[in-house]
Motif scaffolding. Structure first.
Motif, PDB file in Angstrom:
ATOM      1  N   LEU A 239     109.660  98.368  66.546  1.00  0.00           N
ATOM      2  CA  LEU A 239     108.275  97.455  67.097  1.00  0.00           C
ATOM      3  C   LEU A 239     108.701  96.783  68.525  1.00  0.00           C
ATOM      4  O   LEU A 239     107.951  96.975  69.519  1.00  0.00           O
ATOM      5  N   PRO A 240     110.094  96.600  68.524  1.00  0.00           N
ATOM      6  CA  PRO A 240     110.364  96.161  70.152  1.00  0.00           C
ATOM      7  C   PRO A 240     109.549  97.805  71.241  1.00  0.00           C
ATOM      8  O   PRO A 240     109.457  97.223  72.346  1.00  0.00           O
ATOM      9  N   TRP A 241     109.877  98.414  70.655  1.00  0.00           N
ATOM     10  CA  TRP A 241     109.347 100.320  71.894  1.00  0.00           C
ATOM     11  C   TRP A 241     108.267 100.236  71.407  1.00  0.00           C
ATOM     12  O   TRP A 241     107.950 100.128  72.912  1.00  0.00           O
ATOM     13  N   LEU A 242     107.242 100.541  70.794  1.00  0.00           N
ATOM     14  CA  LEU A 242     105.527 100.096  70.154  1.00  0.00           C
ATOM     15  C   LEU A 242     105.368  98.493  70.664  1.00  0.00           C
ATOM     16  O   LEU A 242     104.644  99.293  72.048  1.00  0.00           O
ATOM     17  N   ALA A 243     106.559  97.708  71.096  1.00  0.00           N
ATOM     18  CA  ALA A 243     105.427  97.115  72.330  1.00  0.00           C
ATOM     19  C   ALA A 243     105.459  96.715  73.538  1.00  0.00           C
ATOM     20  O   ALA A 243     104.926  96.528  74.023  1.00  0.00           O
TER      21      ALA A 243
ATOM     22  N   ILE B  51     100.146  94.687  81.211  1.00  0.00           N
ATOM     23  CA  ILE B  51     101.455  93.688  80.979  1.00  0.00           C
ATOM     24  C   ILE B  51     102.770  93.888  82.000  1.00  0.00           C
ATOM     25  O   ILE B  51     102.709  92.840  82.341  1.00  0.00           O
ATOM     26  N   ALA B  52     102.954  95.363  81.626  1.00  0.00           N
ATOM     27  CA  ALA B  52     104.307  95.464  82.045  1.00  0.00           C
ATOM     28  C   ALA B  52     104.440  96.558  82.799  1.00  0.00           C
ATOM     29  O   ALA B  52     103.203  97.427  82.960  1.00  0.00           O
TER      30      ALA B  52
ATOM     31  N   LEU C 155     126.241  92.952  60.630  1.00  0.00           N
ATOM     32  CA  LEU C 155     126.076  93.625  61.816  1.00  0.00           C
ATOM     33  C   LEU C 155     124.852  93.626  62.225  1.00  0.00           C
ATOM     34  O   LEU C 155     124.698  92.849  63.653  1.00  0.00           O
ATOM     35  N   PRO C 156     123.554  93.611  61.712  1.00  0.00           N
ATOM     36  CA  PRO C 156     122.104  92.923  61.873  1.00  0.00           C
ATOM     37  C   PRO C 156     122.347  91.564  62.305  1.00  0.00           C
ATOM     38  O   PRO C 156     121.404  91.293  63.659  1.00  0.00           O
ATOM     39  N   VAL C 157     123.005  91.234  62.299  1.00  0.00           N
ATOM     40  CA  VAL C 157     123.128  89.490  62.607  1.00  0.00           C
ATOM     41  C   VAL C 157     123.968  89.359  63.746  1.00  0.00           C
ATOM     42  O   VAL C 157     122.853  88.563  65.037  1.00  0.00           O
ATOM     43  N   VAL C 158     125.013  89.829  64.204  1.00  0.00           N
ATOM     44  CA  VAL C 158     124.968  90.685  65.702  1.00  0.00           C
ATOM     45  C   VAL C 158     124.160  91.318  66.836  1.00  0.00           C
ATOM     46  O   VAL C 158     124.467  90.507  67.918  1.00  0.00           O
ATOM     47  N   LEU C 159     123.607  91.921  66.305  1.00  0.00           N
ATOM     48  CA  LEU C 159     122.877  92.478  67.117  1.00  0.00           C
ATOM     49  C   LEU C 159     121.477  92.329  67.643  1.00  0.00           C
ATOM     50  O   LEU C 159     120.282  92.813  68.018  1.00  0.00           O
ATOM     51  N   LEU C 160     120.926  91.220  66.166  1.00  0.00           N
ATOM     52  CA  LEU C 160     119.144  91.111  66.340  1.00  0.00           C
ATOM     53  C   LEU C 160     118.948  90.280  67.118  1.00  0.00           C
ATOM     54  O   LEU C 160     117.679  90.239  67.679  1.00  0.00           O
ATOM     55  N   ASP C 161     119.801  89.456  68.238  1.00  0.00           N
ATOM     56  CA  ASP C 161     119.155  89.125  69.250  1.00  0.00           C
ATOM     57  C   ASP C 161     118.487  90.221  70.667  1.00  0.00           C
ATOM     58  O   ASP C 161     117.626  89.629  71.218  1.00  0.00           O
ATOM     59  N   GLY C 162     119.279  91.504  70.867  1.00  0.00           N
ATOM     60  CA  GLY C 162     118.359  92.744  71.069  1.00  0.00           C
ATOM     61  C   GLY C 162     117.472  92.631  70.811  1.00  0.00           C
ATOM     62  O   GLY C 162     116.663  92.752  71.630  1.00  0.00           O
ATOM     63  N   TRP C 163     117.223  92.809  69.352  1.00  0.00           N
ATOM     64  CA  TRP C 163     115.919  93.189  68.819  1.00  0.00           C
ATOM     65  C   TRP C 163     114.878  92.292  69.268  1.00  0.00           C
ATOM     66  O   TRP C 163     113.525  93.005  69.598  1.00  0.00           O
ATOM     67  N   PHE C 164     115.109  90.778  68.890  1.00  0.00           N
ATOM     68  CA  PHE C 164     114.397  90.261  69.918  1.00  0.00           C
ATOM     69  C   PHE C 164     113.584  89.979  70.658  1.00  0.00           C
ATOM     70  O   PHE C 164     112.085  90.061  71.084  1.00  0.00           O
TER      71      PHE C 164
ATOM     72  N   GLY D 104     113.834  92.708  72.987  1.00  0.00           N
ATOM     73  CA  GLY D 104     112.846  93.753  73.490  1.00  0.00           C
ATOM     74  C   GLY D 104     111.996  93.625  72.863  1.00  0.00           C
ATOM     75  O   GLY D 104     111.090  94.906  73.593  1.00  0.00           O
ATOM     76  N   LEU D 105     111.145  92.056  72.632  1.00  0.00           N
ATOM     77  CA  LEU D 105     109.469  91.876  72.447  1.00  0.00           C
ATOM     78  C   LEU D 105     108.689  91.285  73.612  1.00  0.00           C
ATOM     79  O   LEU D 105     107.911  91.360  73.719  1.00  0.00           O
ATOM     80  N   VAL D 106     109.896  91.071  74.224  1.00  0.00           N
ATOM     81  CA  VAL D 106     109.584  90.041  75.976  1.00  0.00           C
ATOM     82  C   VAL D 106     109.235  91.038  76.534  1.00  0.00           C
ATOM     83  O   VAL D 106     109.555  92.824  76.714  1.00  0.00           O
ATOM     84  N   PRO D 107     107.697  91.305  77.104  1.00  0.00           N
ATOM     85  CA  PRO D 107     107.810  91.773  78.577  1.00  0.00           C
ATOM     86  C   PRO D 107     108.297  92.344  79.046  1.00  0.00           C
ATOM     87  O   PRO D 107     108.615  91.510  80.012  1.00  0.00           O
TER      88      PRO D 107
END
Length: 297
Positions: free
Chosen positions: A27-31, A40-41, A158-167, A169-172
Protein backbone atom coordinates in the motif's frame (compact mmCIF):
# COMPACT_ATOMS: atom_id res chain seq x y z
CA UNK A 1 -21.14 -24.07 17.19
CA UNK A 2 -22.25 -20.53 16.44
CA UNK A 3 -18.65 -19.46 15.88
CA UNK A 4 -18.11 -22.23 13.31
CA UNK A 5 -21.18 -21.13 11.37
CA UNK A 6 -19.92 -17.54 11.34
CA UNK A 7 -16.59 -18.51 9.76
CA UNK A 8 -16.12 -18.08 6.01
CA UNK A 9 -15.27 -20.82 3.54
CA UNK A 10 -11.60 -21.62 2.95
CA UNK A 11 -12.17 -20.97 -0.75
CA UNK A 12 -12.59 -17.28 0.03
CA UNK A 13 -9.24 -17.17 1.79
CA UNK A 14 -7.41 -17.81 -1.49
CA UNK A 15 -8.40 -14.51 -3.20
CA UNK A 16 -8.42 -12.59 0.08
CA UNK A 17 -4.86 -13.58 0.97
CA UNK A 18 -3.63 -12.81 -2.54
CA UNK A 19 -5.20 -9.36 -2.52
CA UNK A 20 -4.03 -8.64 1.02
CA UNK A 21 -0.40 -9.53 0.25
CA UNK A 22 -0.13 -7.03 -2.58
CA UNK A 23 -2.81 -4.38 -1.99
CA UNK A 24 -2.17 -4.09 1.77
CA UNK A 25 1.48 -5.02 2.00
CA UNK A 26 2.52 -2.72 -0.85
CA UNK A 27 0.00 0.00 0.00
CA UNK A 28 2.79 2.57 0.65
CA UNK A 29 4.17 1.96 -2.85
CA UNK A 30 0.71 2.27 -4.41
CA UNK A 31 0.07 5.42 -2.38
CA UNK A 32 3.34 7.02 -3.49
CA UNK A 33 2.55 6.27 -7.12
CA UNK A 34 -0.90 7.85 -6.74
CA UNK A 35 0.67 10.91 -5.08
CA UNK A 36 3.00 11.30 -8.04
CA UNK A 37 0.26 10.85 -10.62
CA UNK A 38 -2.00 13.41 -8.92
CA UNK A 39 0.85 15.88 -8.38
CA UNK A 40 0.85 15.68 -4.58
CA UNK A 41 4.46 14.49 -4.67
CA UNK A 42 7.22 15.03 -7.22
CA UNK A 43 7.19 12.38 -9.95
CA UNK A 44 10.16 10.00 -10.18
CA UNK A 45 11.62 8.10 -13.12
CA UNK A 46 9.66 5.02 -12.06
CA UNK A 47 6.38 6.95 -12.22
CA UNK A 48 7.24 8.29 -15.65
CA UNK A 49 7.83 4.75 -16.89
CA UNK A 50 4.41 3.60 -15.69
CA UNK A 51 3.01 1.74 -12.69
CA UNK A 52 5.13 -1.18 -11.57
CA UNK A 53 3.54 -3.80 -9.29
CA UNK A 54 6.79 -3.94 -7.28
CA UNK A 55 9.12 -0.98 -6.62
CA UNK A 56 12.16 -2.16 -8.53
CA UNK A 57 13.45 1.38 -9.01
CA UNK A 58 12.18 3.27 -5.97
CA UNK A 59 14.62 5.01 -3.68
CA UNK A 60 15.42 2.72 -0.78
CA UNK A 61 14.02 -0.23 -2.70
CA UNK A 62 15.74 -2.96 -0.69
CA UNK A 63 14.56 -1.91 2.76
CA UNK A 64 11.17 -0.94 1.35
CA UNK A 65 10.66 -4.26 -0.39
CA UNK A 66 11.59 -6.19 2.73
CA UNK A 67 9.19 -4.21 4.93
CA UNK A 68 6.24 -4.24 2.50
CA UNK A 69 6.61 -7.89 1.44
CA UNK A 70 6.98 -8.96 5.07
CA UNK A 71 3.96 -6.97 6.28
CA UNK A 72 1.92 -8.28 3.36
CA UNK A 73 2.94 -11.85 4.14
CA UNK A 74 2.02 -11.38 7.78
CA UNK A 75 -1.45 -10.07 6.93
CA UNK A 76 -2.11 -12.76 4.34
CA UNK A 77 -0.99 -15.47 6.75
CA UNK A 78 -3.37 -14.25 9.43
CA UNK A 79 -6.29 -14.76 7.01
CA UNK A 80 -5.82 -18.51 7.57
CA UNK A 81 -7.72 -17.99 10.82
CA UNK A 82 -10.91 -16.97 9.03
CA UNK A 83 -12.24 -20.47 8.10
CA UNK A 84 -13.38 -23.03 10.66
CA UNK A 85 -10.73 -25.49 9.44
CA UNK A 86 -7.23 -24.32 10.32
CA UNK A 87 -5.60 -26.69 7.85
CA UNK A 88 -7.76 -25.60 4.92
CA UNK A 89 -7.29 -21.95 5.85
CA UNK A 90 -3.51 -22.32 6.00
CA UNK A 91 -3.40 -24.10 2.63
CA UNK A 92 -5.58 -21.44 1.02
CA UNK A 93 -3.53 -18.60 2.51
CA UNK A 94 -0.26 -20.13 1.31
CA UNK A 95 -1.64 -20.74 -2.18
CA UNK A 96 -3.09 -17.24 -2.42
CA UNK A 97 0.12 -15.57 -1.25
CA UNK A 98 2.29 -17.57 -3.65
CA UNK A 99 -0.09 -16.73 -6.50
CA UNK A 100 0.13 -13.01 -5.68
CA UNK A 101 3.93 -13.22 -5.53
CA UNK A 102 4.06 -14.94 -8.90
CA UNK A 103 1.66 -12.48 -10.52
CA UNK A 104 3.31 -9.34 -9.14
CA UNK A 105 6.84 -10.62 -9.68
CA UNK A 106 6.14 -11.99 -13.15
CA UNK A 107 4.46 -8.83 -14.40
CA UNK A 108 7.24 -6.68 -12.95
CA UNK A 109 9.86 -8.88 -14.59
CA UNK A 110 8.01 -8.65 -17.92
CA UNK A 111 7.85 -4.86 -17.75
CA UNK A 112 11.54 -4.68 -16.89
CA UNK A 113 12.39 -7.01 -19.79
CA UNK A 114 10.54 -4.69 -22.16
CA UNK A 115 12.83 -1.87 -20.99
CA UNK A 116 9.92 0.22 -19.77
CA UNK A 117 11.78 0.99 -16.53
CA UNK A 118 14.96 3.03 -15.97
CA UNK A 119 18.26 1.26 -16.44
CA UNK A 120 19.05 1.14 -12.74
CA UNK A 121 16.37 -1.48 -12.08
CA UNK A 122 17.55 -4.79 -10.65
CA UNK A 123 14.70 -7.25 -11.26
CA UNK A 124 16.48 -10.45 -10.20
CA UNK A 125 17.78 -9.11 -6.90
CA UNK A 126 14.51 -7.39 -6.08
CA UNK A 127 12.50 -10.54 -6.80
CA UNK A 128 14.74 -12.60 -4.50
CA UNK A 129 14.35 -10.03 -1.74
CA UNK A 130 10.58 -9.87 -2.25
CA UNK A 131 10.08 -13.63 -2.17
CA UNK A 132 12.33 -14.18 0.85
CA UNK A 133 10.69 -11.42 2.89
CA UNK A 134 7.20 -12.41 1.77
CA UNK A 135 7.68 -16.05 2.76
CA UNK A 136 9.11 -15.05 6.14
CA UNK A 137 6.13 -12.78 6.74
CA UNK A 138 3.73 -15.51 5.62
CA UNK A 139 5.22 -17.94 8.14
CA UNK A 140 4.96 -15.33 10.89
CA UNK A 141 1.35 -14.62 9.94
CA UNK A 142 0.39 -18.29 10.04
CA UNK A 143 2.02 -18.68 13.43
CA UNK A 144 0.36 -15.51 14.75
CA UNK A 145 -3.04 -16.59 13.47
CA UNK A 146 -2.98 -20.31 14.22
CA UNK A 147 -0.16 -20.87 16.68
CA UNK A 148 -0.37 -21.10 20.47
CA UNK A 149 -0.55 -17.90 22.50
CA UNK A 150 2.98 -18.38 23.80
CA UNK A 151 4.41 -18.00 20.28
CA UNK A 152 2.27 -15.16 18.97
CA UNK A 153 4.54 -12.46 20.33
CA UNK A 154 7.59 -14.17 18.82
CA UNK A 155 5.89 -14.38 15.43
CA UNK A 156 5.05 -10.67 15.48
CA UNK A 157 8.49 -9.50 16.66
CA UNK A 158 10.08 -8.58 13.32
CA UNK A 159 6.93 -7.04 11.78
CA UNK A 160 6.57 -4.83 14.86
CA UNK A 161 10.17 -3.69 14.62
CA UNK A 162 9.80 -2.74 10.94
CA UNK A 163 6.20 -1.53 10.93
CA UNK A 164 7.13 2.11 11.50
CA UNK A 165 8.84 2.13 8.10
CA UNK A 166 5.63 0.89 6.47
CA UNK A 167 3.62 3.76 7.98
CA UNK A 168 6.22 6.36 7.05
CA UNK A 169 5.89 5.17 3.47
CA UNK A 170 2.30 6.44 3.44
CA UNK A 171 3.48 10.04 3.86
CA UNK A 172 3.64 11.90 0.51
CA UNK A 173 7.23 11.90 -0.67
CA UNK A 174 8.30 9.51 2.06
CA UNK A 175 10.14 6.22 1.66
CA UNK A 176 9.54 2.88 3.32
CA UNK A 177 12.51 2.74 5.64
CA UNK A 178 12.81 1.94 9.38
CA UNK A 179 13.26 5.16 11.35
CA UNK A 180 13.34 3.94 14.94
CA UNK A 181 9.80 4.65 16.11
CA UNK A 182 9.06 0.92 16.40
CA UNK A 183 8.55 1.22 20.18
CA UNK A 184 5.05 2.63 19.58
CA UNK A 185 4.08 -0.65 17.98
CA UNK A 186 5.87 -2.64 20.67
CA UNK A 187 3.54 -1.08 23.22
CA UNK A 188 0.55 -1.80 20.98
CA UNK A 189 1.74 -5.39 20.62
CA UNK A 190 1.94 -5.68 24.40
CA UNK A 191 -1.69 -4.60 24.67
CA UNK A 192 -2.70 -7.04 21.92
CA UNK A 193 -0.86 -9.90 23.60
CA UNK A 194 -2.61 -9.18 26.88
CA UNK A 195 -5.96 -9.38 25.09
CA UNK A 196 -5.18 -12.64 23.31
CA UNK A 197 -3.78 -14.66 26.21
CA UNK A 198 -6.18 -17.48 26.96
CA UNK A 199 -7.44 -18.66 30.33
CA UNK A 200 -4.09 -20.02 31.56
CA UNK A 201 -1.84 -17.44 33.29
CA UNK A 202 1.26 -19.51 32.43
CA UNK A 203 0.88 -18.30 28.85
CA UNK A 204 2.18 -14.91 29.99
CA UNK A 205 5.65 -16.49 30.03
CA UNK A 206 5.43 -16.62 26.24
CA UNK A 207 6.09 -12.89 26.27
CA UNK A 208 9.65 -13.40 27.53
CA UNK A 209 11.03 -15.13 24.41
CA UNK A 210 9.18 -12.52 22.33
CA UNK A 211 11.11 -9.81 24.17
CA UNK A 212 14.38 -11.59 23.40
CA UNK A 213 13.50 -11.93 19.73
CA UNK A 214 12.61 -8.24 19.46
CA UNK A 215 15.93 -7.38 21.14
CA UNK A 216 17.70 -9.20 18.32
CA UNK A 217 15.50 -7.87 15.54
CA UNK A 218 15.98 -4.26 16.61
CA UNK A 219 19.19 -4.51 14.60
CA UNK A 220 17.22 -5.47 11.48
CA UNK A 221 16.49 -1.88 10.45
CA UNK A 222 20.10 -0.64 10.50
CA UNK A 223 21.23 -3.90 8.88
CA UNK A 224 18.78 -3.47 5.99
CA UNK A 225 19.91 0.11 5.46
CA UNK A 226 23.56 -0.99 5.46
CA UNK A 227 22.84 -3.67 2.87
CA UNK A 228 20.91 -1.18 0.78
CA UNK A 229 23.89 1.17 0.66
CA UNK A 230 25.98 -1.61 -0.88
CA UNK A 231 23.52 -2.55 -3.63
CA UNK A 232 23.55 -0.82 -6.99
CA UNK A 233 23.47 -2.12 -10.58
CA UNK A 234 26.63 -4.11 -11.16
CA UNK A 235 27.67 -4.35 -7.51
CA UNK A 236 28.72 -7.66 -5.99
CA UNK A 237 25.58 -7.85 -3.86
CA UNK A 238 23.28 -7.15 -6.79
CA UNK A 239 24.95 -9.88 -8.85
CA UNK A 240 24.57 -12.37 -6.00
CA UNK A 241 21.39 -11.51 -4.07
CA UNK A 242 21.90 -14.32 -1.55
CA UNK A 243 25.08 -12.62 -0.34
CA UNK A 244 22.95 -9.63 0.67
CA UNK A 245 20.94 -11.95 2.93
CA UNK A 246 24.14 -13.27 4.48
CA UNK A 247 25.45 -9.74 4.99
CA UNK A 248 22.23 -8.67 6.73
CA UNK A 249 22.36 -11.76 8.98
CA UNK A 250 25.96 -11.02 10.00
CA UNK A 251 25.16 -7.40 10.79
CA UNK A 252 22.07 -8.34 12.80
CA UNK A 253 24.04 -10.96 14.77
CA UNK A 254 26.84 -8.50 15.60
CA UNK A 255 24.45 -5.70 16.59
CA UNK A 256 22.20 -7.99 18.63
CA UNK A 257 24.74 -8.44 21.42
CA UNK A 258 25.40 -4.72 21.76
CA UNK A 259 23.11 -2.67 24.03
CA UNK A 260 23.52 0.42 21.83
CA UNK A 261 20.47 1.27 19.80
CA UNK A 262 18.15 -1.01 21.80
CA UNK A 263 15.15 0.74 23.32
CA UNK A 264 14.62 -1.70 26.15
CA UNK A 265 12.49 0.69 28.19
CA UNK A 266 9.66 0.68 25.66
CA UNK A 267 9.69 -3.10 25.57
CA UNK A 268 9.49 -3.27 29.37
CA UNK A 269 6.45 -0.98 29.21
CA UNK A 270 4.91 -3.27 26.60
CA UNK A 271 5.56 -6.31 28.78
CA UNK A 272 4.01 -4.69 31.84
CA UNK A 273 0.98 -3.53 29.86
CA UNK A 274 0.41 -6.99 28.41
CA UNK A 275 0.76 -8.65 31.80
CA UNK A 276 -1.56 -6.13 33.47
CA UNK A 277 -4.27 -6.46 30.83
CA UNK A 278 -4.08 -10.24 30.87
CA UNK A 279 -4.20 -10.32 34.69
CA UNK A 280 -7.23 -8.01 34.68
CA UNK A 281 -9.02 -10.20 32.14
CA UNK A 282 -8.25 -13.37 34.08
CA UNK A 283 -9.41 -11.86 37.38
CA UNK A 284 -12.68 -10.73 35.80
CA UNK A 285 -13.25 -14.18 34.32
CA UNK A 286 -12.60 -15.76 37.71
CA UNK A 287 -15.01 -13.37 39.46
CA UNK A 288 -17.69 -13.99 36.83
CA UNK A 289 -17.32 -17.74 37.27
CA UNK A 290 -17.57 -17.30 41.06
CA UNK A 291 -20.74 -15.25 40.77
CA UNK A 292 -22.22 -17.83 38.41
CA UNK A 293 -21.41 -20.64 40.82
CA UNK A 294 -23.05 -18.78 43.69
CA UNK A 295 -26.14 -18.14 41.57
CA UNK A 296 -26.49 -21.85 40.84
CA UNK A 297 -25.83 -22.84 44.47
Amino acid sequence: MGESHSRISAWWVFPISAIVWWACGFLPWLAQMSYQVTGIAEASDAAAAGLLPLPFTADGAVAGLVVMALVGGLLSGVTARLPASAGAGAAAAIAGTLTAMAAAGGSSWWLAARETVPGDAMPLGMLVVTCAAGLFGLGAGLLAGLGPAALRGVALALPVVLLDGWFWGLVPGGSVSPVGTWWIFAVALGVAFGLTVDSRPIELLGWLPAAGVVWVFQAAGPALLAVQENIWPGSALSEDPLSAVAMAAVRIASAAISPEGHQLGAWVVALLLGASIAALRLSREASDEGELSQAWA
